[in-house]
Structures are given as structure tokens and as C-alpha cells.
Design a protein around this motif. Sequence first.
Motif, PDB file in Angstrom:
ATOM      1  N   ALA A 155      90.109 150.169  86.026  1.00 24.75           N
ATOM      2  CA  ALA A 155      89.424 148.880  85.961  1.00 24.75           C
ATOM      3  C   ALA A 155      88.155 148.930  86.800  1.00 24.75           C
ATOM      4  CB  ALA A 155      90.343 147.767  86.449  1.00 24.75           C
ATOM      5  N   GLY A 156      87.155 148.163  86.382  1.00 24.75           N
ATOM      6  CA  GLY A 156      85.903 148.119  87.124  1.00 24.75           C
ATOM      7  C   GLY A 156      85.882 147.098  88.235  1.00 24.75           C
ATOM      8  N   GLY A 157      86.927 146.297  88.334  1.00 23.04           N
ATOM      9  CA  GLY A 157      87.028 145.263  89.349  1.00 23.04           C
ATOM     10  C   GLY A 157      87.851 144.112  88.818  1.00 23.04           C
ATOM     11  N   VAL A 158      88.067 143.115  89.673  1.00 21.76           N
ATOM     12  CA  VAL A 158      88.859 141.936  89.314  1.00 21.76           C
ATOM     13  C   VAL A 158      88.169 140.704  89.864  1.00 21.76           C
ATOM     14  CG1 VAL A 158      91.068 140.728  89.600  1.00 21.76           C
ATOM     15  CG2 VAL A 158      91.041 143.233  89.367  1.00 21.76           C
ATOM     16  N   ILE A 159      88.168 139.625  89.072  1.00 23.23           N
ATOM     17  CA  ILE A 159      87.710 138.341  89.595  1.00 23.23           C
ATOM     18  C   ILE A 159      88.623 137.246  89.065  1.00 23.23           C
ATOM     19  CG2 ILE A 159      86.017 138.036  87.707  1.00 23.23           C
ATOM     20  CD1 ILE A 159      84.281 136.510  89.823  1.00 23.23           C
ATOM     21  N   ILE A 160      89.065 136.374  89.962  1.00 26.45           N
ATOM     22  CA  ILE A 160      89.847 135.204  89.567  1.00 26.45           C
ATOM     23  C   ILE A 160      89.410 134.013  90.412  1.00 26.45           C
ATOM     24  CG2 ILE A 160      91.877 136.583  88.903  1.00 26.45           C
ATOM     25  CD1 ILE A 160      93.225 135.491  91.489  1.00 26.45           C
ATOM     26  N   PRO A 161      89.429 132.802  89.843  1.00 23.34           N
ATOM     27  CA  PRO A 161      89.282 131.607  90.667  1.00 23.34           C
ATOM     28  C   PRO A 161      90.658 131.254  91.223  1.00 23.34           C
ATOM     29  CG  PRO A 161      88.641 131.220  88.361  1.00 23.34           C
ATOM     30  CD  PRO A 161      89.452 132.462  88.417  1.00 23.34           C
ATOM     31  N   ASN A 162      90.698 130.805  92.464  1.00 25.00           N
ATOM     32  CA  ASN A 162      91.968 130.383  93.058  1.00 25.00           C
ATOM     33  C   ASN A 162      91.733 129.185  93.972  1.00 25.00           C
ATOM     34  OD1 ASN A 162      94.786 130.686  93.352  1.00 25.00           O
ATOM     35  ND2 ASN A 162      94.502 131.652  95.344  1.00 25.00           N
ATOM     36  N   PRO A 163      92.186 127.979  93.573  1.00 27.87           N
ATOM     37  CA  PRO A 163      92.877 127.625  92.344  1.00 27.87           C
ATOM     38  C   PRO A 163      92.035 127.942  91.099  1.00 27.87           C
ATOM     39  CG  PRO A 163      93.007 125.835  93.940  1.00 27.87           C
ATOM     40  CD  PRO A 163      92.020 126.805  94.476  1.00 27.87           C
ATOM     41  N   LEU A 179      97.215 142.035  94.021  1.00 27.22           N
ATOM     42  CA  LEU A 179      95.997 142.343  93.273  1.00 27.22           C
ATOM     43  C   LEU A 179      95.127 143.342  94.024  1.00 27.22           C
ATOM     44  CD1 LEU A 179      94.508 139.045  91.768  1.00 27.22           C
ATOM     45  CD2 LEU A 179      95.207 141.091  90.524  1.00 27.22           C
ATOM     46  N   LEU A 180      94.948 143.094  95.319  1.00 23.34           N
ATOM     47  CA  LEU A 180      94.129 143.971  96.148  1.00 23.34           C
ATOM     48  C   LEU A 180      94.711 145.378  96.214  1.00 23.34           C
ATOM     49  CD1 LEU A 180      93.500 141.337  98.921  1.00 23.34           C
ATOM     50  CD2 LEU A 180      91.699 142.397  97.559  1.00 23.34           C
ATOM     51  N   GLN A 181      96.005 145.464  96.255  1.00 18.85           N
ATOM     52  CA  GLN A 181      96.669 146.766  96.348  1.00 18.85           C
ATOM     53  C   GLN A 181      96.680 147.500  95.012  1.00 18.85           C
ATOM     54  OE1 GLN A 181     100.427 145.484  97.923  1.00 18.85           O
ATOM     55  NE2 GLN A 181      99.566 144.969  99.931  1.00 18.85           N
ATOM     56  N   LEU A 182      96.604 146.766  93.908  1.00 24.74           N
ATOM     57  CA  LEU A 182      96.545 147.403  92.595  1.00 24.74           C
ATOM     58  C   LEU A 182      95.226 148.138  92.375  1.00 24.74           C
ATOM     59  CD1 LEU A 182      98.082 144.646  90.264  1.00 24.74           C
ATOM     60  CD2 LEU A 182      99.044 146.906  90.729  1.00 24.74           C
ATOM     61  N   HIS A 183      94.150 147.642  93.023  1.00 23.54           N
ATOM     62  CA  HIS A 183      92.820 148.211  92.789  1.00 23.54           C
ATOM     63  C   HIS A 183      92.103 148.458  94.122  1.00 23.54           C
ATOM     64  CE1 HIS A 183      93.269 147.455  88.493  1.00 23.54           C
ATOM     65  NE2 HIS A 183      93.732 146.262  88.805  1.00 23.54           N
ATOM     66  N   PRO A 184      92.628 149.359  94.949  1.00 23.50           N
ATOM     67  CA  PRO A 184      92.052 149.569  96.278  1.00 23.50           C
ATOM     68  C   PRO A 184      90.641 150.156  96.264  1.00 23.50           C
ATOM     69  CG  PRO A 184      93.693 151.240  95.801  1.00 23.50           C
ATOM     70  CD  PRO A 184      93.794 150.222  94.707  1.00 23.50           C
ATOM     71  N   GLU A 185      90.233 150.778  95.146  1.00 23.00           N
ATOM     72  CA  GLU A 185      88.914 151.388  95.057  1.00 23.00           C
ATOM     73  C   GLU A 185      87.893 150.498  94.352  1.00 23.00           C
ATOM     74  OE1 GLU A 185      88.402 154.216  96.652  1.00 23.00           O
ATOM     75  OE2 GLU A 185      90.526 154.170  97.230  1.00 23.00           O
ATOM     76  N   ARG A 186      88.292 149.289  94.027  1.00 18.95           N
ATOM     77  CA  ARG A 186      87.388 148.378  93.333  1.00 18.95           C
ATOM     78  C   ARG A 186      87.395 147.017  94.032  1.00 18.95           C
ATOM     79  NH1 ARG A 186      85.489 152.337  91.836  1.00 18.95           N
ATOM     80  NH2 ARG A 186      85.345 153.195  89.710  1.00 18.95           N
ATOM     81  N   VAL A 187      86.303 146.288  93.858  1.00 19.53           N
ATOM     82  CA  VAL A 187      86.175 144.978  94.491  1.00 19.53           C
ATOM     83  C   VAL A 187      87.009 143.944  93.743  1.00 19.53           C
ATOM     84  CG1 VAL A 187      84.586 143.091  95.049  1.00 19.53           C
ATOM     85  CG2 VAL A 187      83.895 145.466  95.445  1.00 19.53           C
TER      86      VAL A 187
END
Length: 361
Positions: A155-163, A179-187
Motif C-alpha cells: 500500500a502507498g499509505g492510509v488515510i481515514i477521518p476519525n470520527p 493500522l499503524l502497525q499494518l503499514h510501518p513503512e508508509r504514512v
Amino acid sequence: MTESNNDHSPFWSPAVAKLQPYVPGEQPKTTARLIKLNTNESPYPPSPKAQAVLQEEGLAAHLRLYPDPESTQLRETIAAQFNLSPEQVFVGNGSDEVLAHAFYSFFQRPEPLLYPDITYSFYPVYCQFYGIESQKLPLRDDFSIAVEDFAIDNAGGVIIPNPNAPTGRYLPLAEIEKLLQLHPERVVVIDEAYIDFGGDSAVALIDCYPNLLVIHTLSKSHALAGLRLGYAMGQAHLIEGLNRAKNSFNSYPIDGIAQKVATAAIADREWLADNCAKVIATREWTCSELSGLGFDIVPSTANFIFAKPPKISAESLFLALRERNIIVRYFNKPRISEYLRISIGTDEEMQALVAACREVL
């Protein structure tokens, strides 16, 4: 002489001709007779301390000078509120500009950016603008985020609104950590525009996760939508990436008056807590009243609710409320076309909304 063309102008570049811009909520030219519950603005004025800045003698004289390009005092004030260093804070001309710099700085990769299929509708616009590949991951039937679905290689990264927007559902910090641990090399960007109305901020995780960027806005809980001020928090190396993008685009995005007003507003924590408490209380009352009318209400920790009306379609109720000078937000999109997003107004405005819904139903 100029000519208009509903399709595109021959003077546009091909890239601009292909754009599908973001469409904000309706902003009527006059709101004198309207109850405006469609854009998640604060129903109350901003902090008196922020208002007092605008009354300072000689303030206009400073307009001949360029503002501090680093917004030093503002960043120091934000940092102090969250036990961070100023080097861990970036400010921009609204959180949308901060998001734009984040997309440019971190997500322009060959792998797709991951985000929910029901989310803030500016995300796909930025992807198109920057040529970023993306992959939408479906929310569960109850509109909650299934973190395990984000376990995608490359994946190239992750973005979610919370809430989340427009649903209002909150993802607990333990799930954010996954989420952070799933993609430690991406923002991983957590867009917390509504966090002050419920839930714990992911800012508490910044020192533990070098890939975490948290974005806030002053438009909602601080009642400063007209000021246009947003900020990001993360480890210093991420903030430096944002600064490189900002200083290659506009070195002075925050005007001097906005810096002073925002600094005063952020420092007034007592007012913020009181303002949010009033909105939360009204939100809970509204949820109870609409539930009593048969509405299906998605659990919300935001300053809005996502509600499915009984007996009639969401679009029909949207139009019926509009005839009664009450504006809410209707999304004619898959999975959510039977729901309305209703911003929380004053007690009197929400009482009028409930009365109108009772009359229509």
C-alpha cells in the motif's frame, strides 16, 4: 471578449479538463430565514479571546507587512496544548490545504492509497489532482471501519477521518494502532476534524509511531470556519516533508491576523470544553428525539448525526425540510442515499428540526 463553454475551454490544459472538483455543501447567499444544518459549522460564536484580537487597536497597520512564514507563536501554542515540540506542528490555510500537502508529500507512490469507500469526498479529488492510485475499502454494514481489511501488501499509505465523515463513527485508539502497525513503512493520516466532540485523539500515539500524521481544524469545535486554519501533528521528519511542499508552493499561507486569532482561540481551552459540551448535549437530545420518531441513527461522536428516516426516502425528507427553510445534507451516492447528514445547531434550531420532521412524517 470571452466565451463560456459548459464542457471545457480550449485554453485549459488536458489535466484540468479531466478534473472532477470537490463540491462543498450549499452556502446560501442569505441565511436570514434559514436554519442551516448542512456544513457542520459551529452554532455558536468563537472564543471571546479570539474575538477580542479583532478589536485590537492598530491591528490593520500590520497588514502592510508579510506575516511570519513559520507561524512560530501559533505553532508553539498548538504544541503546548498537546505536549509536543513546535517542530512537530505544521499549520496551513484550512485543514484542506494541510491535506493537500500531505497527499503531495507522502502518497505519490506506485502503490495505491487506502481509504474507506464512504469517507470525506475530498480524498478522491486529491488523488485525481496528483495522479495518485487509490483503493477504496468497504465499511461494514453498520458503517464501522474494518481495520483488518487494510492489511494489504504494497500500500502507498492510509488515510481515514476519525470520527468518519459523513457517518460520524469513531475508531478507538487500539484500532488506530493496528493500522499503524499494518503499514510501518508508509504514512497513516488520521484526519480528526471532529475529534473534540467525542473520543480520544491519536496525537497521544505520535511519539511511538514515526508514520503517524494527525490533522486538526479550527472550523468545527473552535467555530472559526471563516478563518481557514488547520494544522498537522507528527514526528519532525513528517513535518519537514510538509514544509518542503508548502515552501515550494506558498511561503505565506497564514495571514498575520489569522495567526493572532488562531493563537488566542487555541489557548482558550476552557471555552473549547464548554462549547463542545453544549454541542454534545444537543446532539444526544436530537438523537433521542429522532429515534423516537423512528429514525435509524448511526452512533456519532461528531458535531453531526447520520440518520435514516422512516416511512419516506431521505431525498423526500431533505426536500420537505428545504421547503420549511431547514437545510441538511443529502448525498445521492451508493450505500448512503437513504441517509441525511444533520449538523448540530442550537437547541432552538434542533427543536425546530424535530418539529418539522414530526410534521412531515
